[in-house]
Write a protein that holds these residues in place. Structure first.
Motif, short mmCIF file in Angstrom:
data_model
loop_
_atom_site.label_atom_id
_atom_site.label_comp_id
_atom_site.label_asym_id
_atom_site.label_seq_id
_atom_site.Cartn_x
_atom_site.Cartn_y
_atom_site.Cartn_z
N UNK A 59 -13.12 8.31 -5.23
CA UNK A 59 -12.19 9.43 -5.34
C UNK A 59 -11.32 9.29 -6.58
N UNK A 60 -10.88 8.07 -6.88
CA UNK A 60 -10.03 7.84 -8.05
C UNK A 60 -10.75 8.26 -9.32
N UNK A 120 0.85 -1.19 0.00
CA UNK A 120 0.00 0.00 0.00
C UNK A 120 0.89 1.25 0.00
N UNK A 121 0.90 1.95 -1.12
CA UNK A 121 1.83 3.07 -1.30
C UNK A 121 1.64 4.19 -0.27
N UNK A 130 2.14 9.60 -2.84
CA UNK A 130 0.96 8.79 -3.16
C UNK A 130 -0.30 9.21 -2.39
N UNK A 131 -1.38 9.31 -3.13
CA UNK A 131 -2.69 9.61 -2.53
C UNK A 131 -3.58 8.37 -2.55
N UNK A 132 -3.15 7.34 -3.26
CA UNK A 132 -3.85 6.04 -3.30
C UNK A 132 -2.81 4.94 -3.12
N UNK A 176 -2.89 3.57 -10.43
CA UNK A 176 -3.80 4.69 -10.18
C UNK A 176 -3.05 5.94 -9.72
N UNK A 177 -2.01 5.75 -8.91
CA UNK A 177 -1.18 6.89 -8.48
C UNK A 177 -0.60 7.61 -9.69
N UNK A 178 -0.09 6.86 -10.66
CA UNK A 178 0.45 7.46 -11.87
C UNK A 178 -0.61 8.19 -12.67
#
Length: 346
Positions: free
Chosen positions: A202-203, A7-8, A72-74, A79-81
């Motif tokens: 959110x994504x 988990x980033x 990272x927010x996720x 998905x972060x990228x």
């Protein structure tokens, strides 16, 4: 044997645009006694708090140049990228331009996280760049204690269609194109209290490109534009009002909020950056009787990552704006400068 999922968000102290330095601190950092060199072709630079730099090419068009990166927010690397890329490209759209090319900026703790995850981050960015019809043409990477990623993006804009955040006019209607609340949802995820049915909401918003900005720039009735990111709706509206020499009325009841974020808002699950934001500009905000001040305090400074466009436009232009972007909602208007920059109405 199944490999344990990484988990980033557990490898960074901040998240997304919530990593931004608070407005008051940033102002102190940018302050200088040095006399700035004059560049006649630099149409937008450090002297304003706009979304990108703009340089006149002398042929009726200008180059837009911007950079943005964060931690990272996720948890998911791909998905972060995607989110980081969409957020970086948004600054070009917010100036009314069309993106042209992107360069990657990557910091990675190579002894802590596998290189294969960084590759997934880049693949996510490539996917969004493809959607924006631009190449991810290169970049630079370093070994860092915490992971971070973003893009430097160049774009083009017709000089007559350039939109800035400090050109709103008295009487202009204020619209926003996305609901707010992604900072709250992202914090719920980081604290491991996000309900399973809320995963991915959110994504969805953070990866949605603000392509409408390039189309809205052609409307004469659109006077000013910016995107809502780390300083929250209030912070970026303050920049618009202050830069334009005006105040703004914000109709609290009409502000679109991601419905699922309200669950966590009620529990005061909010990013730390919300408080930093509020402390930076609270003296510039006034509340009308009837506004739920505590709720507004936790919501309006909520840091957004690739949030919506804030648009200042004539009333006659509203219908056309909403044809171009069906999510655009009226949330207020610009008024003559008053004691408070922002007046929040019930």
């Amino acid at each position: 044997m199944q490999t344990e999922k990484i988990n980033l968000t557990q490898y960074s102290h901040g998240a997304g645009c919530g990593c931004k330095i608070a407005p008051a601190v940033l102002e102190e950092i940018l302050k200088t006694n040095e006399t700035a060199a004059h560049f006649p072709s630099l149409l937008v630079g450090n002297d304003s708090k706009d979304d990108a730099a703009v340089y006149d090419l002398g042929n009726g068009s200008s180059l837009i140049s911007t950079t943005d990166f964060f931690m990272p927010i996720v948890d998911d690397a791909f998905d972060f990228g995607r989110i980081a890329a969409a957020n970086s490209i948004s600054d070009v759209y917010a100036m009314g331009g069309t993106p042209l090319m992107a360069i990657a900026i990557l910091g990675w703790p190579v002894e802590t996280l596998p290189a294969s995850l960084a590759q997934q981050v880049l693949d996510g960015a490539r996917a969004v760049c493809k959607e924006a019809n631009i190449p991810l043409a290169g970049g630079h990477s370093i070994d860092s204690k915490e992971p971070f990623f973003g893009l430097a993006v160049n774009g083009l804009v017709n000089n007559q269609q350039l939109k800035q955040n400090n050109t709103a006019r008295e009487g202009d209607i204020l619209l926003i194109t996305k609901p707010i609340g992604v900072g709250i949802l992202s914090t719920a995820q980081k604290r491991k209290v996000l309900q399973p049915e809320h995963d991915g909401i959110a994504v969805k918003w953070m990866t949605q490109l603000n392509k409408a900005g390039a189309l809205l720039s052609s409307l004469p009735g659109v006077h000013a534009m910016t995107d809502v990111t780390g300083f929250g709706l209030l912070g970026h509206l303050i920049e618009m009002a202050e830069g334009s020499g005006l105040s703004a009325e914000l109709n609290y009841a009409t502000i679109p909020v991601i419905e699922e974020a309200k669950t966590y808002l009620a529990q005061r699950i909010v990013p730390d950056a919300t408080y930093r934001n509020w402390n930076s500009y609270s003296t510039k905000v006034g509340f009308e009787t009837g506004v739920n001040v505590m709720e507004a305090f936790n919501l309006l400074p909520d840091p957004q990552t690739n949030g919506g466009l804030l648009i200042a436009a004539t009333e006659d232009a509203v219908e056309e704006i909403q044809k171009i972007n069906g999510d655009a909602v009226i949330i207020g208007k610009f008024i003559p400068a008053g004691e408070k920059l922002i007046k929040i109405l019930a």
